[in-house]
Design a protein around this motif. Structure first.
Motif, PDB file in Angstrom:
ATOM      1  N   VAL A 242      37.636  45.128   2.379  1.00  0.00           N
ATOM      2  CA  VAL A 242      39.092  45.178   2.284  1.00  0.00           C
ATOM      3  C   VAL A 242      39.667  45.737   3.587  1.00  0.00           C
ATOM      4  O   VAL A 242      39.287  46.821   4.027  1.00  0.00           O
ATOM      5  CB  VAL A 242      39.545  46.047   1.099  1.00  0.00           C
ATOM      6  CG1 VAL A 242      41.068  46.106   1.029  1.00  0.00           C
ATOM      7  CG2 VAL A 242      38.966  45.514  -0.209  1.00  0.00           C
TER       8      VAL A 242
ATOM      9  N   GLU B  89      47.760  41.866   1.181  1.00  0.00           N
ATOM     10  CA  GLU B  89      46.331  42.176   1.182  1.00  0.00           C
ATOM     11  C   GLU B  89      45.572  41.243   2.131  1.00  0.00           C
ATOM     12  O   GLU B  89      45.934  40.084   2.299  1.00  0.00           O
ATOM     13  CB  GLU B  89      45.730  42.099  -0.221  1.00  0.00           C
ATOM     14  CG  GLU B  89      45.884  40.754  -0.902  1.00  0.00           C
ATOM     15  CD  GLU B  89      45.329  40.732  -2.313  1.00  0.00           C
ATOM     16  OE1 GLU B  89      44.670  41.720  -2.722  1.00  0.00           O
ATOM     17  OE2 GLU B  89      45.536  39.723  -3.010  1.00  0.00           O
TER      18      GLU B  89
ATOM     19  N   ASP C 231      45.426  46.698   1.802  1.00  0.00           N
ATOM     20  CA  ASP C 231      45.624  46.697   0.350  1.00  0.00           C
ATOM     21  C   ASP C 231      47.034  47.101  -0.062  1.00  0.00           C
ATOM     22  O   ASP C 231      47.272  47.510  -1.191  1.00  0.00           O
ATOM     23  CB  ASP C 231      44.611  47.622  -0.327  1.00  0.00           C
ATOM     24  CG  ASP C 231      44.740  49.069   0.135  1.00  0.00           C
ATOM     25  OD1 ASP C 231      45.620  49.354   0.970  1.00  0.00           O
ATOM     26  OD2 ASP C 231      43.963  49.914  -0.352  1.00  0.00           O
TER      27      ASP C 231
END
Length: 208
Positions: free
Chosen positions: A159, A143, A162
């Motif tokens: 993000v 991540e 992921d």
């Protein structure tokens, strides 16, 4: 009271409290549910149009006066403000003063995968050879994300990765470059001297 079981009446009843209904009965107040619902929807539509127009006025300002940009993150030294646009990580736009950015942190989760390869037997020129067991390691990243903390313990997260992929893969390097670009933009904000922002206002004129 003029109420029936129509869809308009049911929708209108959601906004009427028991106390308000009793007051209407005592004063013999009649309501046309259809007209009332139409007026409510018209007001909501007008408000939505004004909000939509304001959003585009703000976004257009930052597009025209952007100092640095990374994805949905815009900053303007002229206005000394940060604009977070609507995106996959952001359901609604937000504007912050430079002074409201408390901190930011880019985080990566590294994973070392240990691969054990059993010995294999092969034949060369009629002679049997045994290749010994071996171990190797694969560096992976599971991540990549960036936390932006604003005043009032308000944290926004972006993000960039992921799922687990090799650290030297093209996709991982691409995600890192995007994350580092956000980091550079935010560092620019942190490097600016702290002072009051210039007064720039947006005028919203609702369309008819």
């Amino acid at each position: 009271m003029g109420f029936d079981h129509s869809a308009a009446t049911v929708e209108l009843a959601k906004d009427i409290t028991v106390a308000k209904m009793i007051l209407m009965q005592e004063n013999q107040i009649l309501i046309d549910p259809t007209a009332k619902l139409q007026a409510k929807k018209a007001a909501e539509k007008k408000q939505a149009q004004a909000q939509y127009q304001r959003y585009h006025e703000i976004k257009d300002y930052f597009k025209d006066n952007v100092t640095l940009r990374a994805g949905d993150l815009y900053i303007s030294d002229t206005r000394r403000q940060i604009f977070l646009d609507i995106s996959m990580d952001q359901e609604k736009y937000e504007v912050y003063k430079y002074e409201e950015l408390v901190d930011f942190e880019l985080k990566q989760t590294h994973v070392i995968q240990h691969i054990h390869e059993d010995g294999a037997t092969t034949v060369v020129n009629g002679i049997w050879y045994t290749i010994s067991d071996s171990d190797r390691e694969i560096s992976e990243i599971s991540e990549i994300y960036l936390n932006m903390t604003f005043s009032g313990q308000n944290t926004k997260t972006r993000v960039f990765l992921d799922h687990t992929i090799p650290a030297d893969s093209i996709d991982c390097q691409h995600a890192l470059k995007k994350a580092e670009k956000y980091e550079r933009v935010l560092q620019h904000v942190k490097d600016q001297p702290r002072k009051s922002p210039a007064k720039i206002t947006f005028t919203v004129t609702s369309g008819k």
